[in-house]
Scaffold this motif. Structure first.
Motif, PDB file in Angstrom:
ATOM      1  N   TYR A   1       0.874  -1.158  -0.027  1.00 19.10           N
ATOM      2  CA  TYR A   1       0.125   0.107  -0.166  1.00 19.10           C
ATOM      3  C   TYR A   1       0.796   1.138  -0.019  1.00 19.10           C
ATOM      4  O   TYR A   1       1.932   1.175   1.005  1.00 19.10           O
ATOM      5  CB  TYR A   1      -1.107   0.049   1.069  1.00 19.10           C
ATOM      6  CG  TYR A   1      -2.124  -0.769   1.310  1.00 19.10           C
ATOM      7  CD1 TYR A   1      -2.873  -1.257   0.233  1.00 19.10           C
ATOM      8  CD2 TYR A   1      -2.058  -2.174   2.454  1.00 19.10           C
ATOM      9  CE1 TYR A   1      -3.731  -2.221   0.209  1.00 19.10           C
ATOM     10  CE2 TYR A   1      -3.091  -3.017   2.366  1.00 19.10           C
ATOM     11  CZ  TYR A   1      -3.927  -3.223   1.162  1.00 19.10           C
ATOM     12  OH  TYR A   1      -4.863  -4.374   1.281  1.00 19.10           O
TER      13      TYR A   1
ATOM     14  N   GLU B   1      -3.730   6.184  -1.451  1.00 17.83           N
ATOM     15  CA  GLU B   1      -4.530   4.886  -1.969  1.00 17.83           C
ATOM     16  C   GLU B   1      -4.125   4.261  -3.277  1.00 17.83           C
ATOM     17  O   GLU B   1      -5.038   4.187  -3.948  1.00 17.83           O
ATOM     18  CB  GLU B   1      -5.766   5.279  -1.501  1.00 17.83           C
ATOM     19  CG  GLU B   1      -6.361   5.951  -0.388  1.00 17.83           C
ATOM     20  CD  GLU B   1      -7.949   5.811   0.069  1.00 17.83           C
ATOM     21  OE1 GLU B   1      -8.752   5.438  -0.907  1.00 17.83           O
ATOM     22  OE2 GLU B   1      -8.434   5.801   1.120  1.00 17.83           O
TER      23      GLU B   1
ATOM     24  N   LEU C   1      -1.776   0.972  -4.918  1.00 18.41           N
ATOM     25  CA  LEU C   1      -1.291  -0.475  -4.536  1.00 18.41           C
ATOM     26  C   LEU C   1      -0.408  -0.668  -5.536  1.00 18.41           C
ATOM     27  O   LEU C   1      -0.499  -0.747  -6.739  1.00 18.41           O
ATOM     28  CB  LEU C   1      -2.399  -1.459  -4.686  1.00 18.41           C
ATOM     29  CG  LEU C   1      -2.134  -2.748  -4.080  1.00 18.41           C
ATOM     30  CD1 LEU C   1      -1.963  -3.074  -2.681  1.00 18.41           C
ATOM     31  CD2 LEU C   1      -3.099  -3.891  -4.695  1.00 18.41           C
TER      32      LEU C   1
ATOM     33  N   THR D   1      -1.956   0.274  -8.882  1.00 21.46           N
ATOM     34  CA  THR D   1      -3.481   0.404  -9.134  1.00 21.46           C
ATOM     35  C   THR D   1      -4.270   1.048  -7.924  1.00 21.46           C
ATOM     36  O   THR D   1      -3.554   1.088  -6.850  1.00 21.46           O
ATOM     37  CB  THR D   1      -3.924  -1.042  -9.245  1.00 21.46           C
ATOM     38  OG1 THR D   1      -3.315  -1.878 -10.006  1.00 21.46           O
ATOM     39  CG2 THR D   1      -5.575  -1.009  -9.505  1.00 21.46           C
TER      40      THR D   1
ATOM     41  N   LEU E   1      -6.782   2.210  -5.217  1.00 19.45           N
ATOM     42  CA  LEU E   1      -7.676   1.440  -4.441  1.00 19.45           C
ATOM     43  C   LEU E   1      -9.257   2.049  -4.437  1.00 19.45           C
ATOM     44  O   LEU E   1      -9.234   3.328  -5.141  1.00 19.45           O
ATOM     45  CB  LEU E   1      -7.272   1.539  -2.987  1.00 19.45           C
ATOM     46  CG  LEU E   1      -5.852   0.869  -2.717  1.00 19.45           C
ATOM     47  CD1 LEU E   1      -5.715   1.057  -1.049  1.00 19.45           C
ATOM     48  CD2 LEU E   1      -6.065  -0.638  -2.884  1.00 19.45           C
TER      49      LEU E   1
ATOM     50  N   ASN F   1     -13.284  -4.562  -3.472  1.00 17.53           N
ATOM     51  CA  ASN F   1     -12.512  -5.725  -3.698  1.00 17.53           C
ATOM     52  C   ASN F   1     -11.559  -5.973  -2.846  1.00 17.53           C
ATOM     53  O   ASN F   1     -11.380  -5.291  -1.719  1.00 17.53           O
ATOM     54  CB  ASN F   1     -11.756  -5.298  -5.140  1.00 17.53           C
ATOM     55  CG  ASN F   1     -11.096  -4.083  -4.824  1.00 17.53           C
ATOM     56  OD1 ASN F   1     -10.013  -3.992  -4.268  1.00 17.53           O
ATOM     57  ND2 ASN F   1     -11.558  -2.841  -5.503  1.00 17.53           N
TER      58      ASN F   1
ATOM     59  N   SER G   1      -8.273  -6.115  -2.285  1.00 13.90           N
ATOM     60  CA  SER G   1      -7.112  -5.301  -1.843  1.00 13.90           C
ATOM     61  C   SER G   1      -7.715  -3.942  -1.198  1.00 13.90           C
ATOM     62  O   SER G   1      -7.197  -3.748  -0.015  1.00 13.90           O
ATOM     63  CB  SER G   1      -6.234  -4.825  -2.940  1.00 13.90           C
ATOM     64  OG  SER G   1      -5.742  -6.104  -3.767  1.00 13.90           O
ATOM     65  N   THR G   2      -8.785  -3.440  -1.520  1.00 13.37           N
ATOM     66  CA  THR G   2      -9.619  -2.243  -0.951  1.00 13.37           C
ATOM     67  C   THR G   2     -10.233  -2.838   0.543  1.00 13.37           C
ATOM     68  O   THR G   2      -9.936  -1.919   1.402  1.00 13.37           O
ATOM     69  CB  THR G   2     -10.562  -1.561  -1.764  1.00 13.37           C
ATOM     70  OG1 THR G   2      -9.697  -1.467  -2.958  1.00 13.37           O
ATOM     71  CG2 THR G   2     -10.972  -0.311  -1.024  1.00 13.37           C
TER      72      THR G   2
ATOM     73  N   PHE H   1      -7.391  -3.307   2.907  1.00 13.74           N
ATOM     74  CA  PHE H   1      -7.057  -2.020   3.467  1.00 13.74           C
ATOM     75  C   PHE H   1      -7.858  -1.193   4.469  1.00 13.74           C
ATOM     76  O   PHE H   1      -7.270  -0.631   5.340  1.00 13.74           O
ATOM     77  CB  PHE H   1      -6.763  -1.174   2.121  1.00 13.74           C
ATOM     78  CG  PHE H   1      -6.262   0.271   2.317  1.00 13.74           C
ATOM     79  CD1 PHE H   1      -5.066   0.430   2.805  1.00 13.74           C
ATOM     80  CD2 PHE H   1      -7.024   1.357   2.350  1.00 13.74           C
ATOM     81  CE1 PHE H   1      -4.286   1.802   2.875  1.00 13.74           C
ATOM     82  CE2 PHE H   1      -6.529   2.674   2.445  1.00 13.74           C
ATOM     83  CZ  PHE H   1      -5.279   2.838   2.739  1.00 13.74           C
ATOM     84  N   ARG H   2      -8.965  -1.166   4.018  1.00 12.26           N
ATOM     85  CA  ARG H   2     -10.130  -0.714   4.942  1.00 12.26           C
ATOM     86  C   ARG H   2     -10.301  -1.317   6.362  1.00 12.26           C
ATOM     87  O   ARG H   2     -10.439  -0.674   7.394  1.00 12.26           O
ATOM     88  CB  ARG H   2     -11.347  -0.737   4.258  1.00 12.26           C
ATOM     89  CG  ARG H   2     -11.711   0.101   2.716  1.00 12.26           C
ATOM     90  CD  ARG H   2     -11.687   1.568   2.988  1.00 12.26           C
ATOM     91  NE  ARG H   2     -11.891   2.134   1.472  1.00 12.26           N
ATOM     92  CZ  ARG H   2     -11.100   2.955   1.240  1.00 12.26           C
ATOM     93  NH1 ARG H   2      -9.766   3.039   1.464  1.00 12.26           N
ATOM     94  NH2 ARG H   2     -11.388   3.504  -0.101  1.00 12.26           N
TER      95      ARG H   2
ATOM     96  N   ALA I   1      -9.363  -2.641  -9.360  1.00 13.05           N
ATOM     97  CA  ALA I   1      -8.580  -3.977  -9.183  1.00 13.05           C
ATOM     98  C   ALA I   1      -9.533  -4.910  -9.328  1.00 13.05           C
ATOM     99  O   ALA I   1      -9.363  -6.111  -9.932  1.00 13.05           O
ATOM    100  CB  ALA I   1      -8.199  -4.060  -7.553  1.00 13.05           C
TER     101      ALA I   1
END
Length: 723
Positions: A222, A226, A228, A249, A251, A255, A257-258, A261-262, A279
């Motif tokens: 990350y 925001e 990736l 990419t 975020l 999806n 990855s997001t 992250f969240r 993504a």
């Protein structure tokens, strides 16, 4: 009990003995599961049979399938079940279940029924160590339904077969654990041996992918804004990677990855068709069906994500998140270790660069040399594509003072070029605020500096102020060709360099001011000497000459018989002439008139003639030189000849004076006893100060018993001289 029942019991016991024999022999788990399905199907006269294991999240993994007709039952081990099915009913109730009517079937279940022609199906729970482990199911494809006692018989067989299943599952678990530990050990070895981070990322992705039976795995970081960035990836045979290492990419959306992250926790998506965001679009384009992701943490902070993807209909195994977490933890350790090594190496490189610059500053190197060195050192330490230094001018312009680039692209401007401030760019922002500034997307920049930067290829840049004695002097700019998040500590790392630049500038300004002051003092002293010489010549000397003439007139008109008076007048005339000659000699010492009138060559000849030590004079000077240079050269030779006569006990002295392209060279050598010292009170100290006031340099070589050699170089255009 009738004979048929006896035969059936015997068949069941025989089947169970076969299973027990397989289990006792340590047969491969997959073979044991296949045998359980086959024995159940044959005992119950079914057309199809299967052994399924319940996984977390309500999924069922089929470990073995059997067909009386030896049909190809496909490779879908984890079907996405929907609609009524015995596997789900058994899971929900923990009891045997039967379905003889499939008119309401839908989704994947309906598709399976149509494919294999199933008319009736029965399932019984498999319990291992008291917990619901899975389901043993049988199905009929004939018009007749399965017999009414099928549930009871299947349940009884399942209960007895559970021991063999438990043993096979234990061996599977043990083997899986061993494989997982072996994979983790291989990665841990790479981490412990200090393998490069990019190699560790690739190994982690490959080991996790093979262990989980995934089609694709990736390690990504990350970044600020925001974003990736993919750092390592692996794919199974026949799978195409949808991205390359280094792909960035954004975020956002729903999806894997997001969501990681969240939330900062593991995430599973078993149906990627509903995913959204950049993504997700990549994933759908390349056939993602299911995916799991776990966070990678470094020193307690979320650093990135590790993902495993399936492009097949079957879901990823239920424990994928837990098993992936072990690899993510090792990846985090590798990253922390690698970052520590990078930080340590970077710190050492940075300190070495600062020492090199500090040495230049302490040595009093010219500012231009310091600017060029600082630009290069900063660029190399920070891995920049371009570094530059500019000075803010009072008219709203900035002047380029030093530049360096790691590429073959020509500099966006030349040293000395002046550019107008204004617009949105780091040079202007720093000039306006006096604070560091960064622009991470130079496409949005504006102004003359921005135009020059974009023309060179700036993608992102940071600027840090240069202060000299608490006043804003200029800016250091560091730029990268790529548009990326700049390192968060770049301003702090630049501070050490800008402080040294400020010191170098302050030193240079102080030295320039001192040199100019010394030049003014020397020029003022020389002018005072000229004035005194003129005053003596036009005043005292003229009065003495007039007085001597009048005395001679008085002597000539003296009456006869006044011989005593005439003798006294002769004595007075002789005394006046002697005083006049002494006064002329004093005037020559103060400022030689022959130097002002005839230049350096005749003035040096006069010195050579008056020297008590024979002088070999070689003067290669044509025409006149700037007054400060001629005066300094005259006094250098005068002082050197005086010292030779007084202290050297020399029999010969050689004086050479020659003009080069930019300097006047003076050499005075004698064959005396040597031992001269600039600090010894011989007058050489004042001589050295006079030369240095004109930005010249003095070299003295005077070993005891081997004569003295004095060499002086004076710039033809001394610093601070405008004449």
């Amino acid at each position: 009990m009738d004979a048929r029942a006896d035969d059936r019991i015997a068949e069941e016991l025989t089947a169970l003995r076969r299973l027990a024999t397989l289990a006792a022999a340590g047969t491969e788990p997959q073979e044991v599961f296949a045998a359980v399905a086959a024995e159940a199907g044959q005992l119950l006269d079914a057309d199809l049979a299967g052994v399924g294991r319940y996984d977390q999240g309500g999924a069922t993994t089929y470990l073995a399938r059997w067909s009386a007709a030896r049909q190809d039952l496909g490779e879908d081990a984890r079907p996405r079940q929907s609609g009524p099915n015995v596997s789900t009913l058994v899971m929900e109730t923990g009891q045997p279940a039967r379905i003889d009517e499939f008119s309401q079937a839908s989704g994947h279940t309906a598709e399976v029924i149509r494919t294999f022609g199933i008319r009736s199906t029965v399932g019984a729970p498999i319990r291992v160590e008291g917990r619901l482990w899975g389901v043993l199911s049988v199905a009929s494809t004939s018009e007749e339904r399965l017999p009414a006692d099928t549930e009871a018989r299947l349940a009884a067989f399942t209960e007895l077969a559970a021991t063999a299943i438990a043993g096979a599952q234990a061996r599977m678990d043990l083997r899986g654990y061993a494989e997982e530990q072996a994979a983790l050990r291989r990665v841990a070895t790479l981490v412990a041996t200090g393998t490069a981070p990019e190699d560790v990322y690739a190994a982690v992705a490959a080991e996790a992918g093979r262990l989980l039976g995934a089609d694709l795995t990736a390690v990504a970081r990350y970044e600020p804004g925001e974003m990736l960035t993919v750092l390592g990836a692996w794919k199974s045979a026949g799978t195409i990677l949808p991205f390359t290492v280094g792909t960035r990419t954004a975020l956002g959306g729903r999806n894997l990855s997001t969501l990681v992250f969240r939330t900062g926790g593991p995430i599973r998506i078993d149906d990627y068709s509903g995913a959204t965001g950049a993504a997700a679009a990549i994933g759908r384009d390349w056939g993602y069906r299911a995916a799991v992701g776990v966070p990678i943490s470094v020193e307690g902070k979320l650093w990135g994500v590790m993902t495993a993807v399936s492009t097949r209909e079957e879901r990823l195994r239920a424990d994928a998140e837990a098993r992936l977490a072990g690899f993510a933890e090792l990846a985090g350790t590798a990253i922390a270790n690698a970052q520590a090594r990078v930080d340590l190496r970077g710190y050492a490189d940075e300190q070495a660069a600062l020492r090199r610059v500090a040495t230049l500053v302490a040595r009093g190197s010219a500012p231009d040399e310091v600017f060029a060195a600082v630009a290069e050192e900063i660029g190399r330490v920070l891995g920049a594509d371009f570094t530059g230094m500019s000075r803010y001018d009072a008219d709203g312009m900035a002047t380029a003072m030093g530049m360096w680039t790691s590429t073959d692209t020509p500099w966006p401007m030349a040293i000395g070029d002046r550019v107008e401030l204004g617009g949105k760019n780091v040079s202007t922002i720093v000039g306006q605020t006096g604070q560091p500034a960064r622009v991470e997307d130079y496409r949005s920049s504006s102004g003359a500096f921005a135009m020059a930067g974009r023309g060179w290829g700036f993608g992102s840049a940071v600027g840090v102020p240069i202060r000299v004695e608490d006043r804003l002097w200029g800016v250091v700019t560091v730029a990268y060709a790529r548009m990326a998040a700049l390192p968060p500590d770049i301003e702090a790392r630049l501070a050490g360099f800008t402080e040294l630049v400020g010191t170098a500038i302050a030193n240079a300004e102080a030295q320039a001011a001192l040199a100019a002051s010394r030049t003014r003092i020397v020029a003022a002293a020389d002018e005072a000497r000229r004035r005194i010489e003129r005053d003596l010549h036009d005043g005292a000397q003229q009065r003495l000459v007039t007085l001597a003439l009048r005395l001679r007139e008085a002597k000539a008109t003296a009456p006869s018989g006044t011989e005593a008076l005439i003798s006294r007048l002769d004595e007075m005339v002789d005394g006046l002439e002697a005083a006049l000659e002494e006064l002329r000699e004093i005037a020559r010492g103060i400022h030689p008139a022959v130097l002002a009138n005839g230049g350096l060559r005749p003035a040096l000849r006069a010195l050579a003639r008056r020297s008590p030590v024979p002088v070999d004079l070689r003067v290669q000077v044509k025409g006149r030189l700037p007054d400060p240079v001629e005066i300094a050269a005259y006094y250098v030779v005068s002082e050197a000849l005086t010292n030779t006569a007084r202290h050297a006990c020399a029999t010969d002295v050689c004086v050479e004076v020659a003009v080069g392209e930019t300097t006047l060279r003076i050499s005075v050598r004698d064959d005396g006893r040597g031992g001269a010292d600039v600090g010894g009170g011989s007058g050489l100290t004042g001589l050295k100060d006079r030369v240095e006031a004109l930005s010249g340099r003095t070299t003295l070589h005077s070993p005891s018993g081997a004569g003295t050699a004095l060499e002086v170089h004076i710039p033809l255009r001394p610093a601070g001289h405008t004449g």
